[in-house]
Design an enzyme around this catalytic site. Structure first.
Site, mmCIF file in Angstrom:
data_model
loop_
_atom_site.group_PDB
_atom_site.id
_atom_site.type_symbol
_atom_site.label_atom_id
_atom_site.label_comp_id
_atom_site.label_asym_id
_atom_site.label_seq_id
_atom_site.Cartn_x
_atom_site.Cartn_y
_atom_site.Cartn_z
ATOM 1 N N ASN A 62 0.632 -1.309 0.191
ATOM 2 C CA ASN A 62 -0.305 0.192 0.012
ATOM 3 C C ASN A 62 0.979 1.615 -0.025
ATOM 4 O OD1 ASN A 62 0.722 -0.818 2.450
ATOM 5 N ND2 ASN A 62 -0.888 0.141 3.390
ATOM 6 N N GLU A 64 0.332 4.793 0.498
ATOM 7 C CA GLU A 64 -0.566 6.660 0.991
ATOM 8 C C GLU A 64 -0.193 7.728 0.628
ATOM 9 O OE1 GLU A 64 -0.882 5.452 5.178
ATOM 10 O OE2 GLU A 64 -2.121 3.909 4.972
ATOM 11 N N CYS A 73 -4.351 0.656 -2.249
ATOM 12 C CA CYS A 73 -4.416 -0.800 -1.366
ATOM 13 C C CYS A 73 -2.784 -1.488 -1.619
ATOM 14 C CB CYS A 73 -5.744 -1.379 -1.569
ATOM 15 S SG CYS A 73 -7.150 -0.522 -0.353
ATOM 16 N N GLU A 75 -3.579 -4.645 -3.016
ATOM 17 C CA GLU A 75 -4.019 -5.365 -4.123
ATOM 18 C C GLU A 75 -4.008 -4.317 -5.794
ATOM 19 O OE1 GLU A 75 -5.159 -5.283 -1.434
ATOM 20 O OE2 GLU A 75 -6.539 -5.945 -0.609
ATOM 21 N N CYS A 108 -10.390 -4.479 0.751
ATOM 22 C CA CYS A 108 -11.547 -3.243 0.463
ATOM 23 C C CYS A 108 -13.025 -3.815 -0.795
ATOM 24 C CB CYS A 108 -11.090 -2.070 0.480
ATOM 25 S SG CYS A 108 -10.754 -1.833 -0.722
ATOM 26 N N CYS A 111 -10.384 -2.763 -4.081
ATOM 27 C CA CYS A 111 -10.186 -4.224 -4.722
ATOM 28 C C CYS A 111 -10.723 -4.810 -4.973
ATOM 29 C CB CYS A 111 -8.893 -3.641 -3.007
ATOM 30 S SG CYS A 111 -8.197 -3.002 -2.907
HETATM 31 N N1 THU Z 1 -5.186 -1.471 2.674
HETATM 32 C C1 THU Z 1 -4.531 -2.221 2.237
HETATM 33 O O1 THU Z 1 -3.825 -1.898 1.484
HETATM 34 N N2 THU Z 1 -5.615 -2.882 1.373
HETATM 35 C C2 THU Z 1 -6.649 -3.436 1.515
HETATM 36 O O2 THU Z 1 -7.558 -4.834 1.445
HETATM 37 C C3 THU Z 1 -7.569 -2.373 2.701
HETATM 38 C C4 THU Z 1 -6.721 -0.929 2.804
HETATM 39 C C5 THU Z 1 -4.408 -0.366 3.565
HETATM 40 C C6 THU Z 1 -4.908 1.065 2.799
HETATM 41 C C7 THU Z 1 -4.534 1.758 3.715
HETATM 42 O O3 THU Z 1 -3.229 2.330 3.038
HETATM 43 C C8 THU Z 1 -3.942 1.036 5.248
HETATM 44 O O4 THU Z 1 -4.514 -0.138 4.279
HETATM 45 C C9 THU Z 1 -5.173 1.106 5.638
HETATM 46 O O5 THU Z 1 -6.402 1.322 5.755
#
Ligand code: THU
Length: 158
Positions: A62, A64, A73, A75, A108, A111
């Site tokens: 991920n 940010e 994310c 994925e 999520c 994704c």
């Molecule tokens: N996140 C992912 O990388 N994958 C997911 O399926 C759910 C959330 C990340 C997004 C963000 O950087 C952190 O987790 C907190 O939400």
């Protein structure tokens, strides 16, 4: 009136050792790349590793951003890159690891939709293996199974 029921099955494992070598290796790669996630805002490290049809494994995490919604994310960071570079290669298994929780994790909604797009395109399921910091794992047979009644390209008459 018609009542329609949806059911899906998934498998839960309590340890990596219950997986075969291919899947175990893929999960380990997702753990390693999770450590490099750019997560200064959530401190929630997620790593993803995908096994392609040609045996190659690619990884992502991920990413940010100070403008929070810009973040991506693990994925989608991974799958968008993989499809951009190897569009002809089927994506067979996707492993996702989270370092900062002992709770079961799951992709999520955004994704799920992204994985589904590639699954539909290749006409073959993408297995999803989810791993958390307690070591327990969830094995899901496809993106479709965790996104019932989804929006897809058929609805655009394509
Ligand atoms: N996140 C992912 O990388 N994958 C997911 O399926 C759910 C959330 C990340 C997004 C963000 O950087 C952190 O987790 C907190 O939400």
């Amino acid at each position: 009136m018609e009542k329609i029921q949806y059911q899906f099955e998934y498998i839960k494992y309590s340890s990596l050792d219950e997986l075969d070598e291919t899947r175990k290796n893929l999960v380990k790669k997702s753990i390693e790349i999770a450590k490099k996630a750019h997560v200064p805002y959530s401190n929630f490290h997620v790593g993803a590793a995908v096994l392609l049809e040609n045996g190659e494994i690619l990884v992502g995490n991920n990413q940010e951003n100070a403008s929070y919604p810009v973040g991506t994310c693990a994925e989608r960071t991974l799958l968008n890159y993989v499809h951009a570079n190897f569009p002809e290669q089927k994506k067979l298994i996707l492993a996702v690891s989270v370092l900062d929780t002992d709770q079961d994790v799951s992709p999520c909604g955004m994704c799920r939709q992204a994985i589904l797009e590639y699954e539909n395109l290749q006409n073959e399921n993408i297995e999803i293996i989810l791993h958390n910091n307690s070591g327990s794992l969830i094995h899901i047979p496809s993106a479709q199974s965790i996104l019932p009644l989804n929006f897809n390209s058929k609805m655009l008459n394509q």
